[in-house]
Scaffold this motif. Structure first.
Motif, PDB file in Angstrom:
ATOM      1  N   THR A  57      35.848  29.959  49.442  1.00  0.00           N
ATOM      2  CA  THR A  57      36.996  30.101  50.330  1.00  0.00           C
ATOM      3  C   THR A  57      36.699  30.978  51.527  1.00  0.00           C
ATOM      4  N   SER A  58      35.499  31.560  51.561  1.00  0.00           N
ATOM      5  CA  SER A  58      35.124  32.493  52.634  1.00  0.00           C
ATOM      6  C   SER A  58      36.159  33.616  52.748  1.00  0.00           C
ATOM      7  N   THR A  59      36.645  34.059  51.599  1.00  0.00           N
ATOM      8  CA  THR A  59      37.648  35.129  51.529  1.00  0.00           C
ATOM      9  C   THR A  59      37.316  36.045  50.357  1.00  0.00           C
ATOM     10  N   ILE A  60      37.435  37.334  50.586  1.00  0.00           N
ATOM     11  CA  ILE A  60      37.310  38.296  49.486  1.00  0.00           C
ATOM     12  C   ILE A  60      38.587  39.123  49.393  1.00  0.00           C
ATOM     13  N   GLY A  61      38.796  39.741  48.240  1.00  0.00           N
ATOM     14  CA  GLY A  61      39.933  40.625  48.056  1.00  0.00           C
ATOM     15  C   GLY A  61      39.483  42.064  47.919  1.00  0.00           C
ATOM     16  N   VAL A  62      40.295  42.988  48.426  1.00  0.00           N
ATOM     17  CA  VAL A  62      40.063  44.428  48.263  1.00  0.00           C
ATOM     18  C   VAL A  62      41.328  45.026  47.659  1.00  0.00           C
ATOM     19  N   ILE A  63      41.180  45.643  46.486  1.00  0.00           N
ATOM     20  CA  ILE A  63      42.331  46.285  45.829  1.00  0.00           C
ATOM     21  C   ILE A  63      42.086  47.783  45.802  1.00  0.00           C
ATOM     22  N   VAL A  64      42.856  48.518  46.601  1.00  0.00           N
ATOM     23  CA  VAL A  64      42.690  49.969  46.675  1.00  0.00           C
ATOM     24  C   VAL A  64      43.677  50.645  45.740  1.00  0.00           C
ATOM     25  N   ALA A  65      43.283  51.818  45.246  1.00  0.00           N
ATOM     26  CA  ALA A  65      44.158  52.552  44.328  1.00  0.00           C
ATOM     27  C   ALA A  65      45.347  53.143  45.071  1.00  0.00           C
ATOM     28  N   ASN A  66      45.097  53.714  46.254  1.00  0.00           N
ATOM     29  CA  ASN A  66      46.173  54.303  47.047  1.00  0.00           C
ATOM     30  C   ASN A  66      45.784  54.225  48.518  1.00  0.00           C
ATOM     31  N   ILE A  67      46.439  53.347  49.247  1.00  0.00           N
ATOM     32  CA  ILE A  67      46.071  53.086  50.633  1.00  0.00           C
ATOM     33  C   ILE A  67      46.409  54.256  51.562  1.00  0.00           C
ATOM     34  N   LEU A  68      47.171  55.241  51.068  1.00  0.00           N
ATOM     35  CA  LEU A  68      47.514  56.400  51.886  1.00  0.00           C
ATOM     36  C   LEU A  68      46.333  57.342  52.093  1.00  0.00           C
ATOM     37  N   HIS A  69      45.332  57.267  51.227  1.00  0.00           N
ATOM     38  CA  HIS A  69      44.158  58.114  51.403  1.00  0.00           C
ATOM     39  C   HIS A  69      43.366  57.667  52.627  1.00  0.00           C
ATOM     40  N   MET A  70      42.985  58.618  53.468  1.00  0.00           N
ATOM     41  CA  MET A  70      42.172  58.309  54.635  1.00  0.00           C
ATOM     42  C   MET A  70      40.866  57.624  54.226  1.00  0.00           C
ATOM     43  N   PHE A  71      40.291  58.067  53.102  1.00  0.00           N
ATOM     44  CA  PHE A  71      39.049  57.472  52.602  1.00  0.00           C
ATOM     45  C   PHE A  71      39.226  55.974  52.376  1.00  0.00           C
ATOM     46  N   SER A  72      40.326  55.583  51.748  1.00  0.00           N
ATOM     47  CA  SER A  72      40.589  54.173  51.472  1.00  0.00           C
ATOM     48  C   SER A  72      40.663  53.369  52.762  1.00  0.00           C
ATOM     49  N   THR A  73      41.372  53.908  53.745  1.00  0.00           N
ATOM     50  CA  THR A  73      41.519  53.225  55.034  1.00  0.00           C
ATOM     51  C   THR A  73      40.168  53.024  55.708  1.00  0.00           C
ATOM     52  N   GLN A  74      39.329  54.053  55.665  1.00  0.00           N
ATOM     53  CA  GLN A  74      38.018  53.960  56.302  1.00  0.00           C
ATOM     54  C   GLN A  74      37.114  52.962  55.588  1.00  0.00           C
ATOM     55  N   VAL A  75      37.158  52.958  54.262  1.00  0.00           N
ATOM     56  CA  VAL A  75      36.358  51.996  53.494  1.00  0.00           C
ATOM     57  C   VAL A  75      36.807  50.567  53.811  1.00  0.00           C
ATOM     58  N   ILE A  76      38.118  50.347  53.849  1.00  0.00           N
ATOM     59  CA  ILE A  76      38.645  49.018  54.172  1.00  0.00           C
ATOM     60  C   ILE A  76      38.163  48.575  55.548  1.00  0.00           C
ATOM     61  N   ARG A  77      38.221  49.492  56.511  1.00  0.00           N
ATOM     62  CA  ARG A  77      37.778  49.146  57.872  1.00  0.00           C
ATOM     63  C   ARG A  77      36.312  48.726  57.876  1.00  0.00           C
ATOM     64  N   ALA A  78      35.475  49.453  57.154  1.00  0.00           N
ATOM     65  CA  ALA A  78      34.050  49.123  57.109  1.00  0.00           C
ATOM     66  C   ALA A  78      33.826  47.768  56.440  1.00  0.00           C
TER      67      ALA A  78
END
Length: 333
Positions: free
Chosen positions: A62-83
């Motif tokens: 499907t040329s699609t992946i999923g990302v499930i974060v524990a808590n999107i409010l953490h700056m770390f999570s946001t930065q990892v998602i961006r990368a």
């Protein structure tokens, strides 16, 4: 209206359907610039939209992946998602992001939903409570990477910070500045979340190596909603902390609220250091000393390794990759 097909595009561009297919799949190696331009013009003129579902069924991707974060409010999570998104965008891979709120039920729901949508693989910040689900994906050789956390007994590739070293780095810095009464506050420890537990262990180890005694009430792992009360108790002891080590960015915000409420001066009344860079750390007065995670590098690595799994269709070697922290010394210590 008549549905526009690939054959219509091919006819208008005066090329074969297979050439249009190659164009849509970005295989331009043997395609002239003129041919590409004619196909592009035909697609625009006809308003052609590729049938993504049909293509997915044919390619079994499907040329699609999923990302499930524990808590999107953490700056770390946001930065990892961006990368992760940066890597996937460069490879024409779509990314669906879900926020589990550290809730195993939400995590389970999102894993099942994303798999029903036939995403090609998952990056998960695991809650640790869906063992049967993790195990079933592992047995299926389903492409899967954990980030920020490990799950005991699960040999699933994990990308983490060297958390104990991060805490030792914080204590070492405070100790070198002359602080001896060093307290630590973080989010709840009862679920055994990897970074929280390891950071506390690293903190204890660092104090022990320096022959520093931790008074009762100097180590707390509690919900964010309970932190103001815990800080009141901590600073009503006969010997109050000289320095406070924050286990993550959301804890840091609660500490700063408390400091402001009490009219305390940093670092005169309390030295402060935290794990996780935050957007305001340089402009806060005084600027904040931080133990920084290489979040973008970690996210990039996780995405690249997941895409390798997807492309090779091979079972990955179990691995835990640890990234090194760094200290950014500013005025709060």
């Amino acid at each position: 209206m008549k549905k526009i097909t690939m054959a219509d595009v091919a006819q208008m561009a005066n090329v074969s359907k297979s050439t249009v297919s190659q164009y849509l799949n970005h295989r331009y190696e043997y395609m002239s610039g003129d041919t590409r331009a004619r196909i592009e013009e035909a697609i625009a003129t006809l308003g052609y939209r590729p049938n993504i579902l049909a293509r997915s069924l044919k390619q079994k991707k499907t040329s699609t992946i999923g990302v499930i974060v524990a808590n999107i409010l953490h700056m770390f999570s946001t930065q990892v998602i961006r990368a992760i998104e940066d890597v996937c965008s460069s490879e024409d891979i779509n990314v669906i992001v879900c926020n589990a709120d550290d809730n195993p039920e939400k995590e389970k729901k999102y894993i099942e939903m994303l798999r029903a949508k036939q995403v090609d693989g998952l990056v998960v910040f695991p809650t640790g409570d869906n063992l049967e689900l993790y195990e079933s994906m592992k047995k299926e050789k389903y492409p899967l990477i954990f980030v920020d956390r490990m799950v005991k007994g699960m040999n699933i590739p994990s990308v983490l910070l060297d958390n104990e070293t991060a805490s030792e780095m914080a204590v070492d810095h405070l100790y070198s500045r002359g602080y001896r009464r060093i307290a630590m506050l973080t989010t709840p420890l009862d679920k055994g979340i990897t970074p929280r537990v390891e950071r506390v262990e690293g903190y204890k180890k660092a104090l022990k190596e320096r022959s520093l005694i931790v008074p009762p009430g100097y180590i707390k792992g509690v919900k964010l909603t309970d932190m103001q009360n815990v800080l009141e108790e901590m600073f009503n002891q006969p010997e109050v902390p000289e320095a406070l080590f924050s286990g993550n960015d959301l804890t840091l915000l609660e500490i700063l609220k408390f400091v402001k409420k009490k009219g305390m001066s940093i670092p005169r009344d309390l030295a402060l250091i935290s794990i996780d860079e935050v957007s305001f750390s340089e402009i806060y007065e005084p600027s904040l000393t931080i133990i920084s995670q290489p979040a973008f590098e970690m996210g990039k690595y996780a995405a690249e390794k997941l895409l390798e799994q997807i492309r090779s269709n091979a079972k990955p070697d179990p691995m835990n990759v640890r990234f090194s922290p760094s200290i950014v010394v500013r005025k709060s210590t």
